[in-house]
Structures are given as structure tokens and as C-alpha cells.
Scaffold this active site. Structure first.
Site, mmCIF file in Angstrom:
data_model
loop_
_atom_site.group_PDB
_atom_site.id
_atom_site.type_symbol
_atom_site.label_atom_id
_atom_site.label_comp_id
_atom_site.label_asym_id
_atom_site.label_seq_id
_atom_site.Cartn_x
_atom_site.Cartn_y
_atom_site.Cartn_z
ATOM 1 N N GLU A 111 0.914 -0.624 0.204
ATOM 2 C CA GLU A 111 -0.132 -0.081 0.043
ATOM 3 C C GLU A 111 0.744 1.313 -0.073
ATOM 4 O O GLU A 111 0.374 2.285 -1.180
ATOM 5 C CB GLU A 111 -1.117 -0.227 0.823
ATOM 6 C CG GLU A 111 -2.059 -0.862 0.649
ATOM 7 C CD GLU A 111 -2.781 -1.118 2.413
ATOM 8 O OE1 GLU A 111 -3.859 -1.518 2.514
ATOM 9 O OE2 GLU A 111 -2.673 -1.538 3.253
ATOM 10 N N GLU A 131 -4.108 -9.628 4.314
ATOM 11 C CA GLU A 131 -4.500 -8.810 4.834
ATOM 12 C C GLU A 131 -6.112 -9.682 5.084
ATOM 13 O O GLU A 131 -6.513 -9.789 6.755
ATOM 14 C CB GLU A 131 -5.697 -7.287 5.145
ATOM 15 C CG GLU A 131 -3.856 -6.321 5.088
ATOM 16 C CD GLU A 131 -3.556 -6.162 3.608
ATOM 17 O OE1 GLU A 131 -2.869 -4.775 3.768
ATOM 18 O OE2 GLU A 131 -3.380 -6.781 2.580
#
Length: 261
Positions: A111, A131
């Protein structure tokens, strides 16, 4: 500043090295400090480009520090003014950031790279958003930025299964700009940064501003917004000294001397 970040000013280029052995994972404190660095970079008139990389040869960043998570740090902890990893939620940074990915960029590390304007990666780099396997979601930009690069089915596979994407696949999809050998990674990132600094700083700022303001608009709507006068840098660059200097330098067969005004 803790020992987790090493900063080097190379003329108008700021180099930031994330150094948290073994995986350059990021806890809330480190994230806060990274945010302060990126905000200082934003506000420093002498700096024009930043390069973010990880220490070592194996990890750019493994993302959120799961040890801190196990000790009670919540997924919605205060990660500082720039959001997780200091860059993912700065929406008024009109200077380019280059991510030099030197290995694994997983979770928040991916990210962070996606929040940069350009990515140069080593041949051994790989990218993943695992995640969901940890019971959370990539909400520090992964679920928002990755769909702007990839078709929905590929995004779904990556975020729902956590599968890894290697450097060459990332290059094919246009996620990264260059794939280079590990020993030339920083040299390549610095070369790209130098190429950016050869362009007028106001023009670069205006480009980032226009991209940000028009990314969800049609071409017609984008034109209308640019001509409306509401943008900050775009009107300025049209009537700047640099806008006169560029054509003059070209006509005189010399390098332009940018003033940023």
C-alpha cells in the site's frame, strides 16, 4: 526521530530508508514518524523528489507490525497525519515520490508503494495484500488504489486469496515502472528522480494536481475543471517565469534554469 528511519538529502532529492529488522514492518510510532517526514518533504521548498526504500535486500516492508498488533495495537490505531506508513493519506502532496522496492512489499508495504507516484523494483521483488488471511482488509489504500491498476478479477484474486505477484507480472500490468537488478536499484531510482528534476517544478506540481482532481471525471468534465480557475498550480504555471524560460532555453539551445515561479 528514531533509528527506524534514515534520511539523506541528495541535493533536491530526499532519500528515506525504512530500517526495522527483520521485515521493515511498521508500527504506529514508525508510521507517525514517516508521516512527519513526508509532510516536511511536502513543505520544504528546497526538496523536489523523495525516494522511499527499505533497508536490507529482502524486505521493502512487510506492512503492519503484527507483533505490535498481537500486543494490542488496533487496526484503526492512530498512524499519524499521513495515514498508515506516512504517505497513504496525504492528498495534497504535489511533489513526486518514488518507491524503490527492494524485496517483499506485503500488506501495508504494498500500500505504501501504491501511494507513491512511481515504482522501481528489484528483480526479486514481490507484491501481495494478504490482509484477508489475517481477518482484516487492506484499507490503507490497497482496496482503493489497486483497482485503478488492475482488472476486477485480478484485484479480487489478490485481495481475497492474498496471492503474490512477482516483479515481471507487476511490470506487465503497469504497476511498476522498471525492474532492475538488486545492486542497481537505488541507482535506477536516483536516475528517475534526476529525470524528474530536469522538468519544471511548477509543471510537475500542476500535473499531480490535475491528475488528482480529474481522475474520476470524464475528459469533458476534466477540461471544464481545468478551465474553471479553481485549481491552484495549473493557472500559476501558465503565467509563470518558468513557462517563459522553457521555450527561451530551447531556442537558445541551453538547459533551462527553473525558478519554481
Amino acid at each position: 526521530m528514531s533509528d527506524s528511519l534514515h534520511l539523506t538529502r541528495n541535493g533536491v532529492i530526499l532519500e528515506i530508508v525504512l530500517d526495522r529488522p527483520k521485515a521493515n514492518a511498521i508500527d504506529a510510532r514508525t508510521s507517525y514518524e514517516m508521516g512527519e517526514v513526508f509532510l516536511q518533504f511536502r513543505d520544504d521548498p528546497e526538496l523536489r523528489v523523495a525516494i522511499i526504500t527499505g533497508a536490507g535486500e529482502r524486505f521493502f516492508s512487510a506492512g503492519w507490525d503484527l507483533k505490535s498488533a498481537a500486543e494490542g495495537e488496533a487496526p484503526d490505531a492512530d498512524f499519524g497525519r499521513g495515514g498508515f506508513a506516512g504517505l497513504t493519506e496525504i492528498f495534497n502532496l504535489d511533489k513526486p515520490v518514488i518507491a524503490a522496492v527492494n524485496g517483499y512489499a506485503f500488506g501495508g508495504g504494498f500500500e505504501l508503494a501504491l501511494a507513491a507516484d512511481m515504482i522501481v523494483c528489484a528483480e526479486n521483488a514481490s507484491f501481495a495484500l494478504p490482509e484477508a488471511k489475517l481477518g482484516i482488509v487492506p484499507d490503507s489504500g490497497g482496496v482503493l488504489r489497486l483497482p485503478k491498476h488492475l482488472p476486477p478479477c485480478i484485484v479480487n484474486e489478490m485481495v481475497m486469496t492474498g496471492r503474490r505477484m512477482d516483479a515481471q507480472e507487476a511490470l506487465r500490468w503497469g504497476i511498476v515502472n522498471r525492474v532492475v537488478s538488486a545492486d542497481t536499484l537505488m541507482e535506477s531510482a536516483r536516475e528517475l528522480a534526476s529525470q524528474i528534476t530536469a522538468s519544471a517544478p511548477l509543471a510537475v506540481a500542476a500535473l499531480k494536481e490535475i491528475y488528482r482532481a480529474t481522475s474520476e471525471l470524464t475528459v469533458e468534465e476534466g477540461y471544464r475543471l481545468m478551465r474553471s480557475g479553481v485549481l491552484k498550480h495549473y493557472p500559476d504555471v501558465l503565467h509563470s517565469e518558468d513557462a517563459s524560460e522553457g521555450p527561451l532555453a530551447f531556442a537558445e539551445k541551453r538547459e533551462p534554469q527553473w525558478k519554481g515561479r
